[in-house]
Scaffold this motif. Structure first.
Motif, PDB file in Angstrom:
ATOM      1  N   LEU A   1       0.819  -1.207   0.000  1.00 54.97           N
ATOM      2  CA  LEU A   1       0.000   0.000   0.000  1.00 54.97           C
ATOM      3  C   LEU A   1       0.857   1.263   0.000  1.00 54.97           C
ATOM      4  N   ALA A   2       1.997   1.230   0.690  1.00 51.57           N
ATOM      5  CA  ALA A   2       2.911   2.375   0.647  1.00 51.57           C
ATOM      6  C   ALA A   2       3.433   2.582  -0.776  1.00 51.57           C
ATOM      7  N   ARG A   3       3.749   1.492  -1.451  1.00 52.15           N
ATOM      8  CA  ARG A   3       4.221   1.590  -2.846  1.00 52.15           C
ATOM      9  C   ARG A   3       3.131   2.175  -3.742  1.00 52.15           C
ATOM     10  N   LEU A   4       1.904   1.718  -3.557  1.00 53.17           N
ATOM     11  CA  LEU A   4       0.817   2.201  -4.405  1.00 53.17           C
ATOM     12  C   LEU A   4       0.500   3.674  -4.147  1.00 53.17           C
ATOM     13  N   LEU A   5       0.569   4.113  -2.880  1.00 54.18           N
ATOM     14  CA  LEU A   5       0.338   5.530  -2.607  1.00 54.18           C
ATOM     15  C   LEU A   5       1.413   6.395  -3.266  1.00 54.18           C
ATOM     16  N   THR A   6       2.654   5.919  -3.237  1.00 56.92           N
ATOM     17  CA  THR A   6       3.728   6.650  -3.909  1.00 56.92           C
ATOM     18  C   THR A   6       3.492   6.700  -5.418  1.00 56.92           C
ATOM     19  N   GLU A   7       2.980   5.610  -5.992  1.00 58.08           N
ATOM     20  CA  GLU A   7       2.671   5.603  -7.425  1.00 58.08           C
ATOM     21  C   GLU A   7       1.566   6.598  -7.761  1.00 58.08           C
ATOM     22  N   VAL A   8       0.577   6.740  -6.883  1.00 60.76           N
ATOM     23  CA  VAL A   8      -0.482   7.731  -7.084  1.00 60.76           C
ATOM     24  C   VAL A   8       0.112   9.137  -7.082  1.00 60.76           C
ATOM     25  N   GLU A   9       0.996   9.400  -6.124  1.00 57.84           N
ATOM     26  CA  GLU A   9       1.627  10.713  -6.041  1.00 57.84           C
ATOM     27  C   GLU A   9       2.470  11.010  -7.281  1.00 57.84           C
ATOM     28  N   LYS A  10       3.216  10.008  -7.725  1.00 54.52           N
ATOM     29  CA  LYS A  10       4.039  10.197  -8.933  1.00 54.52           C
ATOM     30  C   LYS A  10       3.170  10.503 -10.152  1.00 54.52           C
ATOM     31  N   ALA A  11       2.073   9.769 -10.299  1.00 51.98           N
ATOM     32  CA  ALA A  11       1.208   9.968 -11.458  1.00 51.98           C
ATOM     33  C   ALA A  11       0.585  11.363 -11.428  1.00 51.98           C
ATOM     34  N   TYR A  12       0.155  11.799 -10.240  1.00 47.12           N
ATOM     35  CA  TYR A  12      -0.430  13.128 -10.147  1.00 47.12           C
ATOM     36  C   TYR A  12       0.622  14.207 -10.408  1.00 47.12           C
ATOM     37  N   ALA A  13       1.809  14.024  -9.835  1.00 45.86           N
ATOM     38  CA  ALA A  13       2.880  15.005 -10.044  1.00 45.86           C
ATOM     39  C   ALA A  13       3.226  15.122 -11.526  1.00 45.86           C
ATOM     40  N   SER A  14       3.213  13.985 -12.226  1.00 43.22           N
ATOM     41  CA  SER A  14       3.524  14.006 -13.650  1.00 43.22           C
ATOM     42  C   SER A  14       2.451  14.758 -14.432  1.00 43.22           C
ATOM     43  N   GLY A  15       1.174  14.523 -14.098  1.00 40.35           N
ATOM     44  CA  GLY A  15       0.086  15.112 -14.879  1.00 40.35           C
ATOM     45  C   GLY A  15      -0.262  16.534 -14.516  1.00 40.35           C
ATOM     46  N   CYS A  16       0.092  16.968 -13.289  1.00 42.92           N
ATOM     47  CA  CYS A  16      -0.385  18.279 -12.847  1.00 42.92           C
ATOM     48  C   CYS A  16       0.474  19.428 -13.345  1.00 42.92           C
ATOM     49  N   ARG A  17       1.412  19.179 -14.204  1.00 43.57           N
ATOM     50  CA  ARG A  17       2.162  20.284 -14.814  1.00 43.57           C
ATOM     51  C   ARG A  17       1.217  21.278 -15.493  1.00 43.57           C
ATOM     52  N   GLN A  18       0.087  20.773 -15.971  1.00 43.14           N
ATOM     53  CA  GLN A  18      -0.880  21.632 -16.653  1.00 43.14           C
ATOM     54  C   GLN A  18      -1.383  22.769 -15.758  1.00 43.14           C
ATOM     55  N   HIS A  19      -1.332  22.567 -14.424  1.00 37.17           N
ATOM     56  CA  HIS A  19      -1.816  23.593 -13.510  1.00 37.17           C
ATOM     57  C   HIS A  19      -0.946  24.852 -13.546  1.00 37.17           C
ATOM     58  N   PHE A  20       0.256  24.723 -14.046  1.00 37.16           N
ATOM     59  CA  PHE A  20       1.228  25.818 -14.005  1.00 37.16           C
ATOM     60  C   PHE A  20       1.577  26.304 -15.412  1.00 37.16           C
ATOM     61  N   LYS A  21       0.626  26.148 -16.301  1.00 33.58           N
ATOM     62  CA  LYS A  21       0.790  26.614 -17.682  1.00 33.58           C
ATOM     63  C   LYS A  21      -0.261  27.691 -17.946  1.00 33.58           C
ATOM     64  N   GLN A  22       0.190  28.907 -18.082  1.00 36.33           N
ATOM     65  CA  GLN A  22      -0.714  30.024 -18.328  1.00 36.33           C
ATOM     66  C   GLN A  22      -1.119  30.069 -19.796  1.00 36.33           C
ATOM     67  N   GLN A  23      -2.330  30.555 -20.039  1.00 34.69           N
ATOM     68  CA  GLN A  23      -2.818  30.648 -21.419  1.00 34.69           C
ATOM     69  C   GLN A  23      -1.905  31.565 -22.235  1.00 34.69           C
ATOM     70  N   GLY A  24      -1.532  31.080 -23.390  1.00 38.43           N
ATOM     71  CA  GLY A  24      -0.657  31.835 -24.267  1.00 38.43           C
ATOM     72  C   GLY A  24       0.816  31.523 -24.087  1.00 38.43           C
ATOM     73  N   GLN A  25       1.164  30.865 -22.951  1.00 37.99           N
ATOM     74  CA  GLN A  25       2.564  30.494 -22.739  1.00 37.99           C
ATOM     75  C   GLN A  25       2.878  29.190 -23.449  1.00 37.99           C
ATOM     76  N   ALA A  26       4.123  29.083 -23.902  1.00 36.85           N
ATOM     77  CA  ALA A  26       4.533  27.883 -24.651  1.00 36.85           C
ATOM     78  C   ALA A  26       4.757  26.694 -23.733  1.00 36.85           C
ATOM     79  N   SER A  27       5.119  26.949 -22.481  1.00 34.86           N
ATOM     80  CA  SER A  27       5.403  25.851 -21.568  1.00 34.86           C
ATOM     81  C   SER A  27       4.933  26.222 -20.165  1.00 34.86           C
ATOM     82  N   HIS A  28       5.014  25.268 -19.274  1.00 29.84           N
ATOM     83  CA  HIS A  28       4.586  25.487 -17.894  1.00 29.84           C
ATOM     84  C   HIS A  28       5.726  26.100 -17.076  1.00 29.84           C
ATOM     85  N   ASP A  29       5.380  26.585 -15.884  1.00 35.56           N
ATOM     86  CA  ASP A  29       6.360  27.168 -14.968  1.00 35.56           C
ATOM     87  C   ASP A  29       6.972  26.032 -14.153  1.00 35.56           C
ATOM     88  N   GLU A  30       8.140  25.565 -14.555  1.00 35.80           N
ATOM     89  CA  GLU A  30       8.786  24.410 -13.919  1.00 35.80           C
ATOM     90  C   GLU A  30       9.078  24.667 -12.442  1.00 35.80           C
TER      91      GLU A  30
END
Length: 481
Positions: A307-336
């Motif tokens: 279960l600890a491994r699976l929770l870490t996998e959930v966190e990794k997947a969310y961290a990978s996908g949530c880059r979109q939250h830091f991409k402003q409209q009109g910008q070419a890329s997200h704020d790393e």
């Protein structure tokens, strides 16, 4: 925590509030607690109590008996109703719409404890009760001597000596294993009842497995009783089993109890108020018991790790996908930089050091380099990899519990379920957030996840997960690092 969780909580609250008025009258209510048909606010360890109120449970009516056929039996199991005392499930002895009779577990600590009666779909009711220490026969006699009661010890010993468990045997057949208990009950008349309980005891705990309300038959002036527990298809627990019979005169039908009491001397009636007997049965060898305990510990250690491994996998997947939250409209890329600060602030184990952060930076499974979410890849991972693994872990835990006739360590059940619940709810929250922020409809398989129904955890955080993991490991006798 993502805003989606707050939105979901608000929506759920509105739905729940809408249904409160309609469900109010059907909620269970505990008005008082009784012992020996008298109102009380305290009860001894191992005592039989009756919660009095309303809206508990009504068994369906029995069909009319047919000529020449046995009278129909009430096979209702009261599945919609659960009774907990001090956060421990207990099996009710008797249930009807206004009364629930139960036995306080012998191991309940002395002090203020909570009784909870829950009815599925209709809510729950609670009552605080003072639990007192159970006196032994010798202590009770000494107490009564100090209080100056006029009791004849020889009469008490004679009456109690007529109550005994004469048989406590383990038997096996094709259907599984069962325990047969039989005994004698002095001069009690036909129709009186006593509670027979099958329990399991270790050096650190005692617990009931099952209870029976057994009717006494009087043959030749001698009351007799018999109860069978099982058959149980699961594996036996190795260790010490206890058979306990408890008779209380105040729990008998009023007219019969009055007639019986009227034939007794006062000191005899006092003895019959409560008579308890217990016998023990050893099953298996010390080596078998030790091996069973070790297998239980190995199982829960593996459960925690997975279960600890699976929770870490959930966190990794969310961290990978949530880059979109830091991409402003009109910008070419997200704020790393802002994305990394957010991931660290979330307290993910997957971001605990620089090496882990570097791995997250390189994880583009669910986001493009420019910060665009990849919903199809995310759904494939969730449905083909993550959810099957989580379901398998949950199923292994439930199969392990059900493999024996009673849990090897019942205190491990709740934290084990909480670990699954935290991982599942974290996945659901993060998934909903990713899809909502990208303005993509949540896929149907994620709206209702089948095959996973753990006991809900009250807090969905990594910190609470770690606390429950440590609790589970300590509970089963393992060191929690």
């Amino acid at each position: 925590m993502p805003r989606a969780r707050e939105s979901l909580a608000a929506a759920v609250s509105l739905v729940l509030l809408a249904g409160v008025a309609g469900a109010q009258d059907a909620r269970p209510v505990i008005r008082e607690l009784q012992m020996d048909m008298k109102r009380t606010t305290s009860i001894p360890q191992g005592g039989v109590a009756m919660a009095v109120g309303r809206n508990f449970h009504a068994c369906p009516p029995l069909p009319e008996p047919q000529p020449g056929q046995p009278a129909p039996r009430n096979d209702c199991r009261h599945d919609e109703l659960t009774v907990e005392f001090n956060n421990q499930k207990v099996t009710p002895v008797a249930v009807d719409f206004e009364r629930v009779t139960f036995i306080v577990p012998q191991e309940t600590p002395v002090g203020r404890r909570r009784l909870k009666i829950a009815v599925r779909g209709r809510g729950e009711a609670t009552l605080d009760v003072e639990v007192t220490a159970q006196l032994t026969d010798e202590q009770r006699l000494e107490q009564q001597r100090r209080e100056g009661q006029d009791r004849h010890v020889d009469i008490e010993e004679e009456i109690r000596g007529q109550f005994k468990i004469s048989m406590f045997e383990l038997k096996r057949d094709a259907a599984g294993v069962r325990f047969d208990v039989a005994g004698v009950a002095g001069k009690l008349p036909d129709g009186f009842t006593l509670v027979v309980a099958l329990g399991f005891e270790t050096s650190s705990s005692k617990r009931d497995i099952e209870q029976r309300l057994t009717t006494i038959t009087n043959t030749g002036g001698q009351g007799q009783f018999r109860a069978t527990f099982g058959p149980y298809p699961g594996q036996l627990l190795f260790g010490t089993y206890a058979a306990t019979c408890l008779f209380e005169l105040g729990k008998q039908p009023k007219v019969k109890a009055r007639d019986f009491r009227g034939k007794l001397k006062r000191e005899e009636a006092e003895v019959y108020d409560r008579i308890e007997r217990r016998e023990y049965l050893m099953v298996g060898t010390p080596q078998e018991a030790a091996e069973q305990t070790e297998a239980m510990r190995s199982h829960y250690k593996a459960h925690c790790d997975e279960l600890a491994r699976l929770l870490t996998e959930v966190e990794k997947a969310y961290a990978s996908g949530c880059r979109q939250h830091f991409k402003q409209q009109g910008q070419a890329s997200h704020d790393e930089k802002a994305w990394l600060e957010y991931v660290v602030r979330m307290g993910f184990a997957a971001a605990e050091d620089q090496k882990a952060l570097d791995a997250l930076k390189a994880d583009l499974r669910f986001s493009s380099r420019n910060g665009h979410f990849k919903p199809d890849d995310y759904q494939t991972w969730a449905q083909d990899t993550f959810l099957p693994a989580l379901t398998a872990a949950f199923r292994r835990e439930r199969d392990f519990r059900e493999a024996t006739i009673a849990p090897i360590e019942p205190r491990a059940e709740l934290p084990a379920d909480h670990l699954v619940s935290i991982v599942l709810e974290s996945f659901k929250d993060y998934t909903r957030n990713l899809y909502e922020r990208s303005k993509i409809e949540l896929p149907e398989p994620f709206r209702l996840i089948q095959g996973l129904d753990p006991v809900p955890a009250q807090t969905i955080t990594r910190r609470f997960f770690d606390a429950q993991r440590r609790l589970l490991l300590r509970t089963v006798g393992l060191r929690a690092d």
